[in-house]
Structures are given as C-alpha cells and as structure tokens.
Scaffold this active site. Structure first.
Site, PDB file in Angstrom:
ATOM      1  N   TYR A 193       0.843  -1.197   0.000  1.00 56.75           N
ATOM      2  CA  TYR A 193       0.000   0.000   0.000  1.00 56.75           C
ATOM      3  C   TYR A 193       0.880   1.250   0.000  1.00 56.75           C
ATOM      4  O   TYR A 193       0.628   2.208  -0.749  1.00 56.75           O
ATOM      5  CB  TYR A 193      -0.896  -0.014   1.232  1.00 56.75           C
ATOM      6  CG  TYR A 193      -1.757   1.211   1.431  1.00 56.75           C
ATOM      7  CD1 TYR A 193      -2.952   1.356   0.738  1.00 56.75           C
ATOM      8  CD2 TYR A 193      -1.393   2.210   2.324  1.00 56.75           C
ATOM      9  CE1 TYR A 193      -3.760   2.466   0.927  1.00 56.75           C
ATOM     10  CE2 TYR A 193      -2.184   3.329   2.522  1.00 56.75           C
ATOM     11  CZ  TYR A 193      -3.366   3.455   1.821  1.00 56.75           C
ATOM     12  OH  TYR A 193      -4.161   4.565   2.003  1.00 56.75           O
ATOM     13  N   THR A 202     -13.178   5.991   8.153  1.00 54.80           N
ATOM     14  CA  THR A 202     -13.927   5.556   6.980  1.00 54.80           C
ATOM     15  C   THR A 202     -14.015   4.032   7.002  1.00 54.80           C
ATOM     16  O   THR A 202     -13.351   3.379   7.808  1.00 54.80           O
ATOM     17  CB  THR A 202     -13.224   5.989   5.682  1.00 54.80           C
ATOM     18  OG1 THR A 202     -12.012   5.232   5.540  1.00 54.80           O
ATOM     19  CG2 THR A 202     -12.907   7.476   5.682  1.00 54.80           C
TER      20      THR A 202
END
Length: 249
Positions: free
Chosen positions: A146, A181
């Site tokens: 990532y 989120t």
C-alpha cells in the site's frame, strides 16, 4: 454555469464526503464506484449521476468521463479517490492480491488522469486531485505494498504537474492520516483505545476542495487531525560533484 465533478470511490468515506460538500456548493457530480447501490443512493441524495465500475479497468474511467459530458456537457473537477489496502504479506506472497492493490491504487489513477485530461481541456481547463496518504510520503511498515502504491501516485502528480499546467489543468494530491472511513473500520477500536485521533471524512473533503483551487501546480497537502492542510515540501537531492575526472573505461 455550474461546475461538474467526477469522483471515484464515491459511494462512502472520503469520496462521499467530497460529493456532498461539492453538491452543497452547486457542483454537479458524477459518482463512480464498484458499489452500485451505494453510488446510486448517493446520486439520488445529491442529484448526481452514478456510474458503476471498477477503476482497475480503463473503460470505467472512460465511461465516467463520457457520462459527465453527456449529462452535463462538461468536466471541470476530478477527484481520483478510489483505493484499497493491499493486505499483502511479503512472507507469504499472493500475486493476485498484489495485482489487485496495484491495479486499483495505481492503474486506477493513471486511467483516470488519461481519460479526464481531454475533457478538462475541452472545458477550458480544470483540476485533478488524487487521494494519496501519509503512507505516500513516509514509510508505513504495516502495509508496504500500500505504501508503495501511494508513493507512486505522489510521483505521478509531481511528474504530471508541469505538463498539465501548460494545458490549464492543475493536478495535486491530499495525503491524509488515518481517517474514520470503512477503509479503517476493522482497526477503529484499536485507534480509539490507544487514544489515537482519527480524521473525519469531512476534514479530508475540505482539504480536497482547497486542493482543487491550489495555485501551485503539483501541490501535496498533508491532512492531520486538528491542523489546517499543510503543503508538503520535498527535500532537494544532491547534485553531481564537480571537478572530478571522468570514469575510466
């Protein structure tokens, strides 16, 4: 004439917050997400247009740009926000898992820039903002792949800033810290228990909106809890030494 925005990863989290914020200001929005129900629900809420698709496929970005011009006649703002954690374990490497992360996080941004640039030019210019991460600026050993993908999109933004500026298109990125989120939902209790502050998606949406209108091409904004967005300044690199003899062959 109202501006028109295209937002990827728009069904939830940062993308949804950006869509709602822009819509409140009169911007008409094209919402792109693999989550059909979520995108259509938000489109109905804000009076926008939903496009279902996977940003890892180039045709998704092409269809979204076509929808913007078909429905609203133009495209002015693009928020390339879709992204996923990789979860790749380098000690037990899964090439399919790796390629999934790379195609969403890197290819999805490249396809988005390529598809949107001609439409932005047809509108007389505009702006692209990419959602990167603090992991695009510093090492995050919790998910190295990532981290790699987010460094990559920062590099793309920096490399594309001058060529796009010459065409009247601004490109920049926001690099938020951990944000409350669905992407971090599985770790939320850990953060809260450790007293680690999380950003609200609306905080990041405000930074995205400001990045759309940043005067500096290639602006990279760091977004952290309790702070205003801060432009990140990259250190220079040493130049070549002078006065040295050429290497022998």
């Amino acid at each position: 004439m109202s501006s028109v925005a295209l937002i990827t990863g728009a069904a939830s989290g940062i993308g949804a917050a950006v869509a709602r914020r822009l819509a409140r200001g009169g911007v008409r929005c094209v919402l792109v997400d693999i989550d059909r129900d979520g995108a259509e629900r938000l489109a109905k809420e804000i009076g926008g247009t939903a496009v279902t698709g996977d940003v890892a496929l180039p045709e998704t970005s092409a269809l979204a740009v076509e929808a913007a011009e078909r429905e609203y006649g133009r495209l002015d703002l693009v928020h390339l926000n879709a992204g996923i954690p990789s979860g790749v374990d380098m000690a037990a490497f899964d090439p399919v898992q790796y390629r999934t992360a790379v195609t969403v996080n890197i290819d999805g941004v490249v396809y988005g820039v390529a598809a949107a640039t001609p439409a932005l030019s047809r509108s007389g210019g505009g702006a692209i903002v990419v959602t990167s991460s603090l992991a695009g600026l510093v090492a995050y050993d919790g998910d190295p792949v990532y981290t790699m993908t987010k460094h990559a999109v920062v590099g793309l933004v920096r490399g594309m800033s001058a060529p796009l500026a010459a065409r009247g298109i601004r490109i920049g990125a926001v690099c938020p810290g951990f944000t409350d989120t669905p992407l971090v939902a599985g770790m939320r209790d850990v953060f809260v228990g450790a007293g680690f502050p999380l950003l609200d998606a609306e905080d990041v949406a405000a930074a995205v909106e400001s990045a759309f209108y940043a005067e500096e091409p290639g602006a990279i904004l760091v977004v952290q809890p309790g702070r205003q967005p801060i432009p990140y300044r990259f250190a220079g690199v040493p130049g070549p030494a002078t006065g040295q003899r050429p290497p022998a062959f």
